[in-house]
Design an enzyme around this catalytic site. Structure first.
Site, PDB file in Angstrom:
ATOM      1  N   HIS A  60      76.048  35.213  15.196  1.00  3.94           N
ATOM      2  CA  HIS A  60      76.893  34.025  15.151  1.00  3.94           C
ATOM      3  C   HIS A  60      76.534  33.098  14.004  1.00  3.94           C
ATOM      4  O   HIS A  60      75.378  33.038  13.581  1.00  3.94           O
ATOM      5  CB  HIS A  60      76.744  33.221  16.444  1.00  3.94           C
ATOM      6  CG  HIS A  60      76.981  34.006  17.679  1.00  3.94           C
ATOM      7  ND1 HIS A  60      76.218  33.858  18.805  1.00  3.94           N
ATOM      8  CD2 HIS A  60      77.896  34.959  17.972  1.00  3.94           C
ATOM      9  CE1 HIS A  60      76.652  34.670  19.749  1.00  3.94           C
ATOM     10  NE2 HIS A  60      77.665  35.360  19.263  1.00  3.94           N
ATOM     11  N   LYS A  69      68.655  26.418  12.806  1.00  3.19           N
ATOM     12  CA  LYS A  69      68.212  26.597  14.192  1.00  3.19           C
ATOM     13  C   LYS A  69      66.717  26.877  14.239  1.00  3.19           C
ATOM     14  O   LYS A  69      66.218  27.742  13.525  1.00  3.19           O
ATOM     15  CB  LYS A  69      68.941  27.773  14.849  1.00  3.19           C
ATOM     16  CG  LYS A  69      70.430  27.597  14.960  1.00  3.19           C
ATOM     17  CD  LYS A  69      71.089  28.840  15.544  1.00  3.19           C
ATOM     18  CE  LYS A  69      72.591  28.663  15.602  1.00  3.19           C
ATOM     19  NZ  LYS A  69      73.264  29.892  16.070  1.00  3.19           N
ATOM     20  N   TYR A 129      66.992  26.772  21.466  1.00  3.38           N
ATOM     21  CA  TYR A 129      67.153  26.591  20.034  1.00  3.38           C
ATOM     22  C   TYR A 129      67.699  25.204  19.747  1.00  3.38           C
ATOM     23  O   TYR A 129      68.655  24.751  20.336  1.00  3.38           O
ATOM     24  CB  TYR A 129      67.949  27.703  19.349  1.00  3.38           C
ATOM     25  CG  TYR A 129      69.173  28.232  20.032  1.00  3.38           C
ATOM     26  CD1 TYR A 129      70.434  27.941  19.525  1.00  3.38           C
ATOM     27  CD2 TYR A 129      69.080  29.065  21.138  1.00  3.38           C
ATOM     28  CE1 TYR A 129      71.574  28.455  20.132  1.00  3.38           C
ATOM     29  CE2 TYR A 129      70.208  29.583  21.732  1.00  3.38           C
ATOM     30  CZ  TYR A 129      71.455  29.272  21.230  1.00  3.38           C
ATOM     31  OH  TYR A 129      72.572  29.777  21.832  1.00  3.38           O
ATOM     32  N   ASP A 165      81.499  39.084  21.122  1.00  2.00           N
ATOM     33  CA  ASP A 165      80.532  39.697  20.206  1.00  2.00           C
ATOM     34  C   ASP A 165      80.915  41.129  19.841  1.00  2.00           C
ATOM     35  O   ASP A 165      80.551  41.604  18.771  1.00  2.00           O
ATOM     36  CB  ASP A 165      79.122  39.647  20.796  1.00  2.00           C
ATOM     37  CG  ASP A 165      78.534  38.248  20.742  1.00  2.00           C
ATOM     38  OD1 ASP A 165      79.104  37.376  20.049  1.00  2.00           O
ATOM     39  OD2 ASP A 165      77.501  38.016  21.394  1.00  2.00           O
TER      40      ASP A 165
END
Length: 185
Positions: A60, A69, A129, A165
């Site tokens: 992503h 992140k 994250y 996904d």
């Protein structure tokens, strides 16, 4: 803390100092001044996910509002992967994989402009994250987790993926507008 550079500029593995005794352990998972010295910080959103063994999440990214992140595992073990998608980067399309777990407390800093994903290696994994920009559903992009051009060595035989996904295109199918708007290092 110990900071290890990877083969991709800006992508860092961070090992915080852990103080352990018979009671358990203590660590600083983030210290604004120390992390700023290595170019990590400015977080505006925290995410938490729990996944079962064999789950693959990703790859992503955000297009116009790319997120940096700081990734860590608070329970379990994952294979964490970052792919450089910064247009003009000398390492564009290259990936790095790092095992993160709740025993080592290792963190991965994924700069803005990377695609990110992970595979769960334990029965369950809880992943935190911290992100430098907020998630915007309409800005989301992705790359096929199994893109043969990338050649990511996923340690799973029968991955469990979301429908979204499973539908991401290969990197070669993305034009410049489909990539993150992030500067090359």
């Amino acid at each position: 803390m110990t900071v290890r550079e990877t083969t991709i500029p800006g992508l860092l593995v961070i090992e915080p100092r852990v103080f352990e005794d018979a009671r358990g352990f203590f660590l600083e998972r983030f210290h604004a001044e120390r992390y700023a010295e290595i170019g990590v910080g400015g977080f505006v959103q925290e995410n938490y996910s729990r996944s079962q063994a064999g789950v693959v999440r990703g790859l992503h990214f955000q297009r116009r509002h790319p997120q940096g992140k700081l990734v860590e595992v608070v329970r379990g073990r994952i294979w964490d992967v970052a792919v450089d998608l910064r247009p003009g980067s000398a390492t564009f399309g290259q990936w790095e994989g790092v095992e993160l777990d709740d025993a080592s407390h290792r963190q991965l800093w994924v700069p803005a402009g990377f695609a990110h994903g992970f595979c769960v290696l334990s029965d369950v994994a809880d992943v935190l994250y911290s992100c430098t920009d907020v998630y915007r559903p309409g800005d989301e992009g992705g790359v096929a987790w199994d893109d043969s051009d990338l050649g990511i060595e996923w340690p799973v035989d029968a991955p469990v993926l979301s429908a979204k996904d499973l539908g991401w295109p290969r990197l070669a199918a993305l034009d410049r507008d489909g990539l993150p708007d992030a500067p090359a290092p």
